[in-house]
Design a protein around this motif. Structure first.
Motif, PDB file in Angstrom:
ATOM      1  N   GLU A  26       0.826  -1.209   0.000  1.00 27.26           N
ATOM      2  CA  GLU A  26       0.000   0.000   0.000  1.00 27.26           C
ATOM      3  C   GLU A  26       0.863   1.263   0.000  1.00 27.26           C
ATOM      4  OE1 GLU A  26      -3.038   2.128   3.068  1.00 27.26           O
ATOM      5  OE2 GLU A  26      -3.309  -0.033   2.773  1.00 27.26           O
ATOM      6  N   ALA A  27       1.948   1.265   0.768  1.00 23.97           N
ATOM      7  CA  ALA A  27       2.840   2.426   0.830  1.00 23.97           C
ATOM      8  C   ALA A  27       3.497   2.689  -0.515  1.00 23.97           C
ATOM      9  CB  ALA A  27       3.900   2.211   1.908  1.00 23.97           C
ATOM     10  N   VAL A  28       3.942   1.645  -1.195  1.00 23.76           N
ATOM     11  CA  VAL A  28       4.578   1.806  -2.495  1.00 23.76           C
ATOM     12  C   VAL A  28       3.571   2.314  -3.519  1.00 23.76           C
ATOM     13  CG1 VAL A  28       5.640   0.567  -4.420  1.00 23.76           C
ATOM     14  CG2 VAL A  28       6.407   0.129  -2.088  1.00 23.76           C
ATOM     15  N   GLN A  29       2.373   1.773  -3.499  1.00 25.66           N
ATOM     16  CA  GLN A  29       1.341   2.206  -4.447  1.00 25.66           C
ATOM     17  C   GLN A  29       0.909   3.631  -4.174  1.00 25.66           C
ATOM     18  OE1 GLN A  29      -1.601  -0.870  -3.890  1.00 25.66           O
ATOM     19  NE2 GLN A  29      -0.735  -2.157  -5.502  1.00 25.66           N
ATOM     20  N   ALA A  30       0.892   4.043  -2.922  1.00 30.01           N
ATOM     21  CA  ALA A  30       0.438   5.387  -2.567  1.00 30.01           C
ATOM     22  C   ALA A  30       1.441   6.461  -2.958  1.00 30.01           C
ATOM     23  CB  ALA A  30       0.164   5.463  -1.073  1.00 30.01           C
ATOM     24  N   GLY A  31       2.706   6.239  -2.715  1.00 27.64           N
ATOM     25  CA  GLY A  31       3.660   7.311  -2.949  1.00 27.64           C
ATOM     26  C   GLY A  31       4.878   6.918  -3.728  1.00 27.64           C
ATOM     27  N   GLY A  32       5.051   5.687  -3.991  1.00 25.06           N
ATOM     28  CA  GLY A  32       6.259   5.259  -4.681  1.00 25.06           C
ATOM     29  C   GLY A  32       7.462   5.430  -3.787  1.00 25.06           C
ATOM     30  N   THR A  33       8.581   5.054  -4.273  1.00 30.02           N
ATOM     31  CA  THR A  33       9.818   5.193  -3.524  1.00 30.02           C
ATOM     32  C   THR A  33      10.770   6.078  -4.307  1.00 30.02           C
ATOM     33  OG1 THR A  33      10.689   3.203  -4.560  1.00 30.02           O
ATOM     34  CG2 THR A  33       9.582   2.921  -2.453  1.00 30.02           C
ATOM     35  N   ALA A  34      11.630   6.745  -3.584  1.00 26.26           N
ATOM     36  CA  ALA A  34      12.625   7.583  -4.244  1.00 26.26           C
ATOM     37  C   ALA A  34      13.724   6.681  -4.801  1.00 26.26           C
ATOM     38  CB  ALA A  34      13.217   8.573  -3.246  1.00 26.26           C
ATOM     39  N   ASN A  35      14.131   6.983  -6.016  1.00 25.36           N
ATOM     40  CA  ASN A  35      15.173   6.188  -6.640  1.00 25.36           C
ATOM     41  C   ASN A  35      16.170   7.147  -7.290  1.00 25.36           C
ATOM     42  OD1 ASN A  35      16.639   4.110  -7.657  1.00 25.36           O
ATOM     43  ND2 ASN A  35      14.971   3.161  -8.777  1.00 25.36           N
ATOM     44  N   ARG A  38      15.040   8.850 -10.814  1.00 29.53           N
ATOM     45  CA  ARG A  38      14.274   8.072 -11.791  1.00 29.53           C
ATOM     46  C   ARG A  38      12.798   8.269 -11.508  1.00 29.53           C
ATOM     47  NH1 ARG A  38      15.895   2.070 -12.819  1.00 29.53           N
ATOM     48  NH2 ARG A  38      15.479   1.936 -10.604  1.00 29.53           N
ATOM     49  N   CYS A  39      12.056   8.653 -12.545  1.00 32.50           N
ATOM     50  CA  CYS A  39      10.624   8.873 -12.411  1.00 32.50           C
ATOM     51  C   CYS A  39       9.894   7.537 -12.365  1.00 32.50           C
ATOM     52  CB  CYS A  39      10.107   9.713 -13.577  1.00 32.50           C
ATOM     53  SG  CYS A  39      10.845  11.350 -13.636  1.00 32.50           S
ATOM     54  N   GLU A  40       8.680   7.587 -11.868  1.00 35.55           N
ATOM     55  CA  GLU A  40       7.870   6.378 -11.774  1.00 35.55           C
ATOM     56  C   GLU A  40       7.776   5.704 -13.134  1.00 35.55           C
ATOM     57  OE1 GLU A  40       3.414   5.195 -10.238  1.00 35.55           O
ATOM     58  OE2 GLU A  40       4.312   7.065  -9.592  1.00 35.55           O
ATOM     59  N   GLY A  41       7.947   4.426 -13.172  1.00 34.22           N
ATOM     60  CA  GLY A  41       7.933   3.674 -14.415  1.00 34.22           C
ATOM     61  C   GLY A  41       9.334   3.438 -14.958  1.00 34.22           C
ATOM     62  N   GLY A  42      10.308   4.245 -14.523  1.00 34.45           N
ATOM     63  CA  GLY A  42      11.697   4.018 -14.875  1.00 34.45           C
ATOM     64  C   GLY A  42      12.111   4.402 -16.278  1.00 34.45           C
ATOM     65  N   GLN A  43      11.263   5.070 -17.043  1.00 36.51           N
ATOM     66  CA  GLN A  43      11.606   5.415 -18.418  1.00 36.51           C
ATOM     67  C   GLN A  43      12.075   6.856 -18.570  1.00 36.51           C
ATOM     68  OE1 GLN A  43      11.689   2.998 -20.820  1.00 36.51           O
ATOM     69  NE2 GLN A  43      11.265   1.725 -19.051  1.00 36.51           N
ATOM     70  N   HIS A  44      11.964   7.657 -17.522  1.00 32.74           N
ATOM     71  CA  HIS A  44      12.345   9.063 -17.588  1.00 32.74           C
ATOM     72  C   HIS A  44      13.147   9.424 -16.336  1.00 32.74           C
ATOM     73  CE1 HIS A  44      11.879  12.872 -19.685  1.00 32.74           C
ATOM     74  NE2 HIS A  44      11.998  13.409 -18.491  1.00 32.74           N
ATOM     75  N   TYR A  45      14.130  10.314 -16.512  1.00 34.79           N
ATOM     76  CA  TYR A  45      15.029  10.694 -15.429  1.00 34.79           C
ATOM     77  C   TYR A  45      15.121  12.208 -15.335  1.00 34.79           C
ATOM     78  CZ  TYR A  45      16.500   5.854 -15.977  1.00 34.79           C
ATOM     79  OH  TYR A  45      16.510   4.493 -16.065  1.00 34.79           O
TER      80      TYR A  45
END
Length: 137
Positions: free
Chosen positions: A18-27, A114-121
């Motif tokens: 739930e935490a990952v889906q709510a806010g994602g993680t910083a990468n 890295r933005c969500e989805g990993g395709q954009h930085y």
């Protein structure tokens, strides 16, 4: 029927999902600029990221700042001897535009998010550690 330990484990797993889906993680990643025209940044794992997958911040681009100034020039000691460069004193006042040259150069070490989805930085800034010496940038 699961015991209390299994119930607790399932609850912890559900909370983590739930935490990952709510806010994602910083990468955050490190990379090196390998080309500026076109811009290409190579990640530590040697994956090249092309310009169309990068967003730059003001810390990594050339930009213009508009500033108000209000001061007096100082008399120069000596001088070149040329009348147009002779020592003088006058007010320097108004709104001035200054160009800040922060554009990336080949070899610059950078920090990327890295933005969500990993395709954009997002290229956040140069990787700089002041304890290792001075930087001319």
């Amino acid at each position: 029927m699961p015991n209390d330990g299994v119930k607790l484990l399932r609850l912890i797993k559900a909370a983590a999902v739930e935490a990952v889906q709510a806010g994602g993680t910083a990468n955050f990643l490190r990379g090196t600029v390998t080309s500026t025209d076109p811009l290409i940044i190579e990640l530590e794992n040697k994956l090249p990221i092309p310009a169309e997958c990068l967003s730059l911040t003001k810390n990594t681009t050339c930009w213009t700042a508009t500033m108000d100034v209000d001061h007096q020039t100082e008399d120069a000691a000596g001088g070149s001897g040329d009348a147009q460069y002779a020592s003088h004193h006058h007010a320097y006042k108004g709104t001035k535009h200054y160009r800040v040259h922060n554009e990336l150069a080949v070899g610059d070490k950078v920090i990327l998010g890295r933005c969500e989805g990993g395709q954009h930085y997002v290229v956040i800034d140069r990787d700089y550690n002041p304890d290792t010496g001075c930087s001319d940038r």
